[in-house]
Design a protein around this motif. Structure first.
Motif, short mmCIF file in Angstrom:
data_model
loop_
_atom_site.label_atom_id
_atom_site.label_comp_id
_atom_site.label_asym_id
_atom_site.label_seq_id
_atom_site.Cartn_x
_atom_site.Cartn_y
_atom_site.Cartn_z
N ALA A 206 106.60 53.49 92.00
CA ALA A 206 106.01 52.22 92.09
C ALA A 206 104.90 52.63 93.21
N LEU A 207 105.06 53.61 94.16
CA LEU A 207 104.28 53.92 95.19
C LEU A 207 102.84 54.45 94.27
N ARG A 208 103.24 55.49 93.39
CA ARG A 208 102.15 56.07 92.86
C ARG A 208 101.27 55.03 92.08
N HIS A 209 101.99 54.07 91.39
CA HIS A 209 101.42 53.08 90.49
C HIS A 209 100.39 52.18 91.32
N ALA A 210 101.15 51.97 92.67
CA ALA A 210 99.98 50.90 93.42
C ALA A 210 98.79 51.69 93.94
N LEU A 211 98.98 53.16 94.21
CA LEU A 211 97.86 53.98 94.84
C LEU A 211 96.73 54.76 94.02
N VAL A 212 97.38 55.18 92.81
CA VAL A 212 96.56 55.84 92.24
C VAL A 212 95.67 54.84 91.41
N GLY A 213 94.32 55.63 91.09
CA GLY A 213 93.25 54.81 90.53
C GLY A 213 92.25 54.37 91.38
N ASP A 214 91.09 54.66 90.88
CA ASP A 214 89.78 54.02 91.62
C ASP A 214 89.43 52.66 91.88
N ASP A 215 90.47 52.06 91.25
CA ASP A 215 90.09 50.54 91.28
C ASP A 215 90.82 49.85 92.38
N HIS B 162 92.71 50.79 104.19
CA HIS B 162 92.12 52.16 104.06
C HIS B 162 92.89 52.94 103.08
N ARG B 163 92.19 53.80 102.42
CA ARG B 163 92.99 54.79 101.44
C ARG B 163 94.13 55.43 102.31
N GLY B 164 95.34 55.50 101.63
CA GLY B 164 96.24 56.46 102.18
C GLY B 164 97.11 55.77 103.30
N VAL B 165 96.84 54.29 103.52
CA VAL B 165 97.72 53.32 104.17
C VAL B 165 98.40 52.60 103.32
N PHE B 166 99.58 52.37 103.83
CA PHE B 166 100.65 51.43 102.90
C PHE B 166 100.07 50.16 103.00
N PRO B 167 99.77 49.68 101.60
CA PRO B 167 99.38 48.42 101.32
C PRO B 167 100.27 47.30 101.67
N SER B 168 99.88 46.26 102.48
CA SER B 168 100.83 45.33 103.03
C SER B 168 101.02 44.47 102.06
N THR B 169 100.68 44.51 100.70
CA THR B 169 101.01 43.51 99.59
C THR B 169 101.66 44.06 98.65
N LEU B 170 102.22 45.40 98.78
CA LEU B 170 103.01 46.29 97.99
C LEU B 170 104.43 45.17 97.53
N SER B 171 104.96 44.66 98.71
CA SER B 171 106.02 43.79 98.60
C SER B 171 105.89 42.62 99.46
N ALA B 172 106.65 41.55 99.37
CA ALA B 172 106.25 40.33 100.40
C ALA B 172 106.76 40.71 101.54
N ALA B 173 107.41 42.00 102.06
CA ALA B 173 107.85 42.00 103.42
C ALA B 173 106.86 41.76 104.43
N THR B 174 105.76 42.63 104.46
CA THR B 174 104.82 42.16 105.59
C THR B 174 104.57 40.67 105.98
N GLU B 175 104.31 39.98 104.67
CA GLU B 175 103.95 38.70 104.91
C GLU B 175 105.10 37.98 105.51
#
Ligand SMILES: C[S@@+](CC[C@H](N)C(=O)[O-])C[C@H]1O[C@@H](n2cnc3c(N)ncnc32)[C@H](O)[C@@H]1O
Length: 229
Positions: free
Chosen positions: A13-22, A37-50
């Motif tokens: 899931a992590l790779r899926h969310a991070l790989v790709g130029d888009d 920023h690239r290489g930082v945990f995207p806060s929208t990967l799950s609803a946890a941060t929100e």
């Protein structure tokens, strides 16, 4: 019963969310736009941060320490909620820069200091906080699991050593009556966390439990408070 995912599923899931130029370099959360920023945990990967950013009891006019600030959403939200000073720490240097950028973006750069730190190491012994919080990497993996990228450190906690250090080291940095909080989810290993807390002489209280329907399942996020016995 605790629902758990295999490390392979999480890594995929992590790779899926991070790989790709888009991968976008901004995201929207809590009604605001944030730098990613690239290489930082995207806060929208799950609803946890929100979810957690919305329910943490920020100390009004007080001091707030966030371990593992990532993009800085929670630290910046703490400042926006009226904390007088916020310290944001992360083991990932890119997360530190990302947090600085988001604090500037939202006009709280003067109240958020972000430092590169493995747990509490960058703090002075005299540094004390009214509230300490960490949205933890809740995926349990064995002690010898290799954290091969910074992002692995954001989702995997080998042997739950990170959470053990978080709990054991906090009391030195809490004000009298200060609160130690931990954000996790039903995918975390609650039995192990309880065992760690027990060993540290700490009682775990469920402060809030929030359920969210996500893409493929219902997730449950937990805000815990850890009390010295
Ligand atoms: C689940 S992510 C949360 C990120 C951010 N707070 C958010 O909610 O989007 C966990 C964060 O903890 C950081 N982290 C992991 N181990 C750490 C350590 N030993 N010291 C400091 N930060 C750590 C990771 O780099 C990551 O940014």
């Amino acid at each position: 019963m605790t629902a758990q995912e295999s490390p392979e599923t999480v890594a995929q899931a992590l790779r899926h969310a991070l790989v790709g130029d888009d991968l976008p370099d901004t995201f929207t959360l809590l009604g605001r736009e944030w730098d990613l920023h690239r290489g930082v945990f995207p806060s929208t990967l799950s609803a946890a941060t929100e979810v957690l950013a919305s329910i943490v009891p920020y100390p009004p006019g007080g001091s707030f320490l966030e371990i593992g600030c990532g993009t800085g959403v929670i630290s910046v939200t703490a400042a926006l909620h009226g904390c007088a000073s916020v310290t944001a720490l992360d083991i990932n240097e890119r997360a530190v820069a990302n947090t600085v950028a988001n604090a500037e973006r939202h006009g709280v750069g003067d109240r958020v200091r972000a430092l590169h730190s493995d747990m509490y190491t960058a703090l002075e012994p005299v540094d004390r906080f009214d509230t300490i919080f960490w949205n933890v990497p809740w995926t349990y993996v064995e002690d010898d699991f290799a954290l091969s990228t910074d992002l692995h450190s954001a989702v995997f906690d080998p042997g739950y050593q990170g959470q053990a250090r978080y709990i054991a080291g906090a009391h030195k940095h809490l004000t009298d009556g200060g609160r130690l909080l931990l954000g996790t989810a039903d995918l975390g290993d609650r039995e192990r966390l309880d065992a760690i807390a027990e060993e540290a002489g700490v009682r775990v209280e469920m402060l809030r439990r929030v359920r969210r329907i996500e893409e493929v399942r219902v997730m449950e996020y937990h805000l815990l408070e850890l009390h010295a016995r």
